[in-house]
Structures are given as C-alpha cells and as structure tokens.
Design an enzyme around this catalytic site. Structure first.
Site, PDB file in Angstrom:
ATOM      1  N   GLU A 249       1.069  -0.920  -0.382  1.00 41.20           N
ATOM      2  CA  GLU A 249      -0.087  -0.130  -0.224  1.00 41.20           C
ATOM      3  C   GLU A 249       1.045   1.185   0.402  1.00 41.20           C
ATOM      4  OE1 GLU A 249      -2.997  -0.283  -0.630  1.00 41.20           O
ATOM      5  OE2 GLU A 249      -3.889  -2.176   0.288  1.00 41.20           O
ATOM      6  N   CYS A 283      -2.959   8.602   3.103  1.00 44.12           N
ATOM      7  CA  CYS A 283      -2.327   8.809   1.511  1.00 44.12           C
ATOM      8  C   CYS A 283      -3.435   9.005   0.398  1.00 44.12           C
ATOM      9  CB  CYS A 283      -1.901   7.310   1.918  1.00 44.12           C
ATOM     10  SG  CYS A 283      -2.507   5.448   2.221  1.00 44.12           S
TER      11      CYS A 283
END
Ligand code: ADP
Length: 478
Positions: A249, A283
């Site tokens: 990720e 993010c």
C-alpha cells in the site's frame, strides 16, 4: 501514562540489544518513551520464533483463531480511550481523529474474526472426467508486516488481523515515530491468549539493512508493507531475491473533482473529510482539487469559511479539530511545499503559517495552483487544500489521471455523471459524493505505483493464503 517500549519476541517483552531511541510527542516535543532498538540478533530471533510457531498456528482451528481476534476486538472496545490516548501522544493527531482511528482499527479484528471461519476452497471435476481437482487454501507462512506512522493502529490491525485469521505467524515492524501503539496492540493480543511466537514486534536499527535480512530468511514468505512508494520499490527489490510475495500500500495523490452539477453542501462536507481527516496525513487525502470554473468561487469561499472555523492544537485538548503533524520535519516539508507553490504563482487564500509551538501547521487553502506543479505531484500529508480550476470535464479527467499514483479519487456531482467520471479515473478506490471510503469490509488498495494487492474485505485474507491443488482420481463407473 507509562508505555510498553520493548521488543516482543517469542511471547516475551525484551529490551533488545541496540541503543534505545526516543519517541517524541509532536505537540510539545517532549520525549515520552525510549523504545528498544532491535539488533540483527533480535530480528533473527523474531523470525525464528515466528517460524517455530507457524506449523502449530496454521493447524489451530479456524474457530479458535477467530475467537482470539474477537477477544482482541472486545478488549480494544473497552479500552478505547487508553488506545486513543497512546495514538495522540506519539502521532499528534486530534482527539476525534484518534478515537476514529482506534474504532476503525479494532474493527479489523472483528471483521477478520468473521473471515477466519469462512476461508473458501474449491472442488471440481476435470474436463476429461478422470480426476477431482481440489483447491485448498493454506496460510502462506511467516509474514513481515511493516507499517507507517500516520495510522499507527489501523495499519497494524489491517495487516495483523487477516494474517492471523489466515493462520500466518507475524513479525510487526512499526514506524520508528510510532512504536507505542503497536506495542499496545501486541500486548492486547498477548493478553487474550495468542500463543508465543505468533505475533512478534521489532524496531530494527538500522531499518533498511535489517529488514532486508529478515526478508531474505527463507522462512519469511510474505511482506505486507504500507508506506512510501520509494521505500516500497526498494522492498520489492529485496523481495525479488528470495521470491517473497509482496502486498504494497504505497503513496497516493488523490484528485477531487467538483463537477458543474455538484450539490455544494454535500461537496463541502465531503471535501472537508477527504482533506482534513487526520490533518491531511493520509495516503487517501485529497491532494488536488479540480473545480469547474462555474463553481470555483463558491467552493473557495465556503471551504475557506470551514477551514477558518477549525482550531489547531494539541490532540489531548479535545476541543481542537486539527492536531499536530508527526514531527517538525514533516511540518517543515508541508510549509516548504506551500511556500514553493506561492512563489510559483499560487494565491494563499487562508493559513500558510503555524500558530502553535510544536509540529503544527494551520489549515491552508491555495487557489490558482498550476496542475503539474510540485504541490500537485507530491503527497502533501498536511492540512492544505490546493485548488485548480478547469473548464472541461475531459480536461479534469486527464489532469486527475496525470500521475504515477492511483490509490484514491473523489468525484462530486450529479450522480450519473459522477459515476461516469469515476469509471474513467485510474484509481483503486473512488468515492462518489462522499469524503471517506475506508471500511474493513471493503477492499482497500491502489493501481499504478500506489500498490499491489488489497487489504480488508474478503480480499484481504487472500493475500495471506496460497492455493494448493490436490489431484484425486475420479472412479470410473461402469
Ligand atoms: P512514511 O512516509 O510513512 O514515513 P516510509 O516509507 O518512510 O513512509 O515508512 C513506512 C515504513 O517503512 C516505516 O515503518 C519505516 O520505518 C519503514 N522503512 C523506511 N525505510 C525502510 C527501508 N529502507 N526498508 C524497510 N523499511 C523501511
């Protein structure tokens, strides 16, 4: 509050062989703990412990694994205030963000407690009719879990829960800024009875070389990493050497598109969440806002009013909506991005300074930002809204996709049109007329250089399972 600040290896808290490092409260820069540093011997001991526990843990009944995870969920529910306080102290985020994270984090234990007992397999007849094809799913093996500082709890549970549910033993490596939350979660797993060796915690110093050594141990079969694309690329290289399965990720650069037909109340509420949740240190945070020129002034005026109403300050002061960034270095990075954008011609409509001592940065809004400038191509990770005006929806889609990243995107508009735009966006996740997507039941992950694999949902456990095909002879009748 006193914090657990040791390594956890083979069921024991250990001081580690390295020199301890400081954990700093971002709000006042005080040292709140001195955390143990893992040497190479400590890291290897953690791999040994996980490897020794693997066979037994894999053979533990799914229901038993499930109930341990469920117990961890119950404990975290009871202790949510303590849990949130640890997050605030080492990460700096606001109280409501910390409680939000604590609640989100614990849900991964509940969700994967439910998935542990539903691991699917397959059983079919071969086309020639001569055999039965049995597809079994088995735990992949020892899993190294590396987490960042922005969601120190949720990123740990999003990896630990599916790994444990699948029957994998684990080594958790939290970010050096935020090891205390990880230590607390590991202690909760110990308290509920997770066996020795199944969960280990190390904070290696130096990080890169020691992580590479752990990846290169043949017993380690999985790396699950959340962090920057730069470090992710290095880790993929390390995984290549011993062909380790990697889930990644990585960074994001989420566009938020406001279409001409957007409902402005819904848009402002969503944009505030998409940008300001976690002080922008996510993010998934909206990094660039593309607003149709017919709605630009209205959007800027209303967003500015919302930002002006936010109070920035220490997370333990529950009246503040925006906490500190994780460190002075992070605050300076955000300030530098804003200053550069202004020097390149953007207009500072609100904020742009830091009013509190410590790692604080005011909620900020810039207009007239040029698409392709540094601030629109860098993950800001701070409470800064950058607005780019556009005239044509195709142009907005082109700009939104003009990035190496593809984690998250947001679209606000009349629903049919917004869904049509969502389909054209290169992102693993798109929020339509809403500001948050995260849910333990949904597959979280990115395309392009934002990552590989998915976490959460029914997909998340598959990252920690491998198919095994067993061939059985089909008896011929007659
Ligand atoms: P962030 O922007 O969140 O700091 P990083 O990618 O730097 O992102 O850090 C994410 C995690 O990766 C942290 O646990 C950090 O300690 C770890 N890390 C940083 N550098 C390396 C490396 N070279 N090898 C392995 N892990 C690393």
């Amino acid at each position: 509050m006193t914090y657990l600040a040791d390594l956890f290896i083979d069921g024991e808290w250990r001081p580690g062989g390295g020199e301890r490092f400081d954990v700093i409260d971002p709000a006042d820069q005080t040292v709140i703990a001195r955390f143990a540093a893992a040497t190479e011997d400590d890291c290897m001991a953690a791999v040994d412990a996980a490897a020794n526990a693997q066979t037994r843990w894999a053979a533990t009944a799914p229901r038993e694994r499930s109930e341990l995870l469920r117990s961890a969920y119950e404990v975290l529910t009871e202790e949510v205030e303590q849990f949130a306080e640890i997050i605030v102290r080492e990460n700096g985020k606001s109280w409501s963000d910390a409680v939000g994270e604590a609640n989100y984090a614990k849900e991964f234990f509940r969700w994967f407690a439910e998935e542990a007992v539903r691991i699917p397999g397959d059983y079919r007849l071969s086309p020639a009719g001569d055999k039965r094809i049995v597809v079994d799913r088995q735990p992949i093996g020892v899993s190294l879990l590396i987490t960042p500082w922005n969601f120190p709890a949720a990123m740990a549970t999003r990896k630990l829960a599916p790994a444990l549910a699948a029957g994998c033993t684990t080594i958790l490596k939290p970010a050096r800024e935020t090891p205390l939350t990880a230590a607390y979660i590991v202690e909760v797993l110990r308290r509920v009875g997770v066996p020795s060796g199944v969960v280990n915690l190390v904070t290696p110093v130096p990080t890169g070389p020691l992580v590479a050594k752990m990846i290169n141990r043949p017993e380690v079969r999985k790396l699950s990493f959340t962090g920057s694309t730069e470090v992710g690329r290095d880790l993929l290289h390390a995984c290549a050497d011993s062909v380790v399965s990697a889930s990644m990720e990585l960074g994001g650069n989420a566009p938020l598109i406001v279409l001409p037909g957007a409902d402005m109340d819904v848009t402002i509420e969503g944009a505030m969440l998409a940008k300001m949740r976690n002080g922008g240190a996510a993010c998934t945070a909206a990094n660039r806002v593309y607003v149709h020129s017919s709605r630009h002034d209205e959007f800027v005026e209303r967003m500015t009013a919302e930002l002006a109403a936010l109070s920035v300050g220490p997370g333990l002061d529950r009246s503040r909506q925006v906490g500190a960034l994780v460190s002075i270095a992070e605050r300076d990075k955000v300030a530098e991005l804003v200053d550069t954008a202004v020097s390149e011609g953007a207009t500072l409509v609100h904020g742009g300074t830091s009013s509190e001592k410590g790692a604080f940065y005011d909620a900020t809004l810039l207009t007239g930002v040029r698409h392709g400038s540094r601030i629109t191509s860098t993950e800001i990770f701070g409470p800064v809204v950058t607005v780019v005006a556009y005239d044509d929806v195709d142009e907005a889609v082109r700009m939104a996709n003009d990035t190496i990243y593809g984690l998250m995107a947001y679209v606000f508009g009349e629903e049919r049109e917004a869904v049509a735009v969502a389909r054209r966006l290169e992102a693993g996740m798109v929020a339509v007329n809403r500001g948050v997507v995260s849910d333990p039941a949904a597959p979280f992950g990115g395309v392009k250089q934002s990552g590989l694999g998915r976490e959460g949902g029914s997909e998340g456990i598959l990252e920690f399972l491998e198919e095994k095909y067993i061939a059985l002879t089909e008896p011929r009748i007659g």
